[in-house]
Design a protein around this motif. Structure first.
Motif, PDB file in Angstrom:
ATOM      1  N   UNK A   1       3.257  -1.596  -4.793  1.00  0.00           N
ATOM      2  CA  UNK A   1       1.835  -1.792  -5.061  1.00  0.00           C
ATOM      3  C   UNK A   1       1.454  -1.079  -6.344  1.00  0.00           C
ATOM      4  N   UNK A   2       0.192  -1.177  -6.709  1.00  0.00           N
ATOM      5  CA  UNK A   2      -0.255  -0.417  -7.878  1.00  0.00           C
ATOM      6  C   UNK A   2      -1.751  -0.136  -7.794  1.00  0.00           C
ATOM      7  N   UNK A   3      -2.117   0.947  -8.443  1.00  0.00           N
ATOM      8  CA  UNK A   3      -3.517   1.314  -8.603  1.00  0.00           C
ATOM      9  C   UNK A   3      -3.777   1.280 -10.101  1.00  0.00           C
ATOM     10  N   UNK A   4      -4.567   0.296 -10.547  1.00  0.00           N
ATOM     11  CA  UNK A   4      -4.557  -0.003 -11.975  1.00  0.00           C
ATOM     12  C   UNK A   4      -3.172  -0.553 -12.281  1.00  0.00           C
ATOM     13  N   UNK A   5      -2.463   0.050 -13.224  1.00  0.00           N
ATOM     14  CA  UNK A   5      -1.069  -0.364 -13.409  1.00  0.00           C
ATOM     15  C   UNK A   5      -0.114   0.729 -12.934  1.00  0.00           C
ATOM     16  N   UNK A   6      -0.645   1.811 -12.390  1.00  0.00           N
ATOM     17  CA  UNK A   6       0.191   2.948 -12.019  1.00  0.00           C
ATOM     18  C   UNK A   6       0.500   2.945 -10.524  1.00  0.00           C
ATOM     19  N   UNK A   7       1.289   3.940 -10.085  1.00  0.00           N
ATOM     20  CA  UNK A   7       1.671   4.028  -8.678  1.00  0.00           C
ATOM     21  C   UNK A   7       0.482   4.419  -7.802  1.00  0.00           C
ATOM     22  N   UNK A   8       0.366   3.822  -6.611  1.00  0.00           N
ATOM     23  CA  UNK A   8      -0.604   4.327  -5.629  1.00  0.00           C
ATOM     24  C   UNK A   8      -0.233   5.764  -5.223  1.00  0.00           C
ATOM     25  N   UNK A   9      -1.217   6.526  -4.787  1.00  0.00           N
ATOM     26  CA  UNK A   9      -0.988   7.950  -4.483  1.00  0.00           C
ATOM     27  C   UNK A   9       0.105   8.137  -3.430  1.00  0.00           C
ATOM     28  N   UNK A  10       0.101   7.307  -2.388  1.00  0.00           N
ATOM     29  CA  UNK A  10       1.080   7.479  -1.305  1.00  0.00           C
ATOM     30  C   UNK A  10       2.511   7.356  -1.838  1.00  0.00           C
ATOM     31  N   UNK A  11       2.726   6.387  -2.740  1.00  0.00           N
ATOM     32  CA  UNK A  11       4.071   6.208  -3.287  1.00  0.00           C
ATOM     33  C   UNK A  11       4.433   7.347  -4.237  1.00  0.00           C
TER      34      UNK A  11
END
Lengths: 272, 84
Positions: free
Chosen positions: A22-32
């Motif tokens: 997944x991604x948040x914006x283009x970065x990693x989600x916090x959980x990952x």
């Protein structure tokens, strides 16, 4: 920014690889990001965790394996990590011990080992790997080598438990034991998904100065990687082939998979 | 990686989650590359940029799109994922 669900998520069931994060914006989600940091911490811990050779020696003894604790010329972990050359040689104490025959094994076992397969269980870069996987692998391997064709020539042990050791330590140890071959079971450099991966290095006629081209390797031995039974099958096959060939290394190709297949299905038959 | 990007490096590795699971190496990830582009306004090679837009991975502004479940590159994967 909230994390968008990844449409590949269902594919994660098939692999431990870090896909479909997944991604948040283009970065990693916090959980990952947190899982990544945890995996990195586990890998670092694996490198620095000490080898409990006393506990492993007791477990081995219960299964009928005599073992002797040795150490490399690297006095501690910090030295070991900075001086690969010292990890490849025995300490003076250990060299003297093996030159006189391993005391734990006694005279009878020493004779049996002469010409057999010396086993070195080494901490390497992950003592956890040696701690967890060496014994179940050796149990499976011993059963496979008990066949009449190989029992006399390829007798395992006794076992050395080696602290601060690298693969080539087995050359000196196997040479002093006058072993026919040495099997080094060593903790591999931890990965982000595999802090306890065991490697098996097989070297015929061990003596100091053997090159890595003169070894065969079976890698990633652990239940989540190459399971014990499959690893023991490969090692037993390599030992049998090494005995016929009189050597290990680049001249010995691991064909344990194809020899297990019916001739008609063998990929080698198709391409030849 | 940010320093390298600012210095103009034009090639970094991309593996899923920065985790080379076969060789037990840590590397840089696809996410890292995307972050670096957004942070520094870096473009892809023109032909790659055009292909990404053509298959619907990026929009006209070059930014990643959210992938709909019926994206053309995903429809062939339903069997692999164990769903009908």
């Amino acid at each position: 920014v909230s994390a968008a669900p990844d449409p590949w998520a269902a594919l994660r069931a098939h692999t431990a690889a870090r896909i479909a994060l997944g991604r948040a914006g283009v970065s990693l989600p916090t959980a990952e990001w947190l899982r990544f940091a945890q995996a990195h911490a586990l890998a670092r811990d694996a490198v620095h965790t000490a080898f409990d050779s006393v506990a492993l020696s007791s477990q081995l003894a219960l299964q009928g394996f005599d073992s002797t604790v040795v150490e490399s010329a690297a006095a501690d972990r910090a030295t070991y990590l900075r001086r690969p050359d010292l990890g490849r040689r025995l300490s003076p104490r250990s060299a003297a011990l093996l030159a006189n025959g391993p005391p734990a094994a006694g005279a009878e076992a020493d004779r049996a080992n002469n010409g057999g397969v010396a086993v070195v269980v080494a901490d390497g870069l992950s003592a956890q790997a040696a701690q967890r996987h060496a014994l179940p692998l050796l149990l499976d391997l011993r059963a496979r080598l008990a066949a009449p064709a190989t029992a006399a020539a390829l007798k395992l042990g006794p076992v050395l438990l080696a602290h601060q050791a690298r693969v080539a330590l087995g050359d000196e140890a196997g040479g002093l034991l006058q072993a026919r071959a040495v099997l080094v079971l060593i903790g591999e450099r931890p990965g982000l998904s595999s802090p306890d991966s065991l490697g098996a290095y097989l070297t015929w006629a061990p003596q100091p100065g053997r090159s890595d081209a003169e070894r065969n390797c079976v890698s990633n031995i652990r239940p989540e990687g190459l399971p014990y039974s499959e690893a023991a099958h490969k090692i037993a096959w390599l030992l049998g082939a090494a005995l016929r060939l009189g050597g290990t290394g680049v001249a010995l190709k691991d064909e344990s998979d194809s020899s297990a297949l019916p001739a008609a299905l063998s990929p080698l038959k198709v391409t030849r | 990686m940010t320093l390298l990007g600012a210095a103009g490096v034009n090639f970094i590795m991309g593996v899923p989650g920065a985790d080379d699971i076969m060789l037990n190496y840590q590397s840089t990830s696809f996410h890292d590359a995307a972050v670096l582009r957004e942070l520094l306004g870096l473009k892809r090679a023109p032909e790659f940029e055009a292909w990404l837009a053509q298959v619907g991975i990026t929009g006209d502004d070059g930014r990643l799109l959210q992938a709909p479940a019926r994206h053309a590159l995903l429809t062939d994967l339903s069997g692999l994922a164990g769903r009908p």
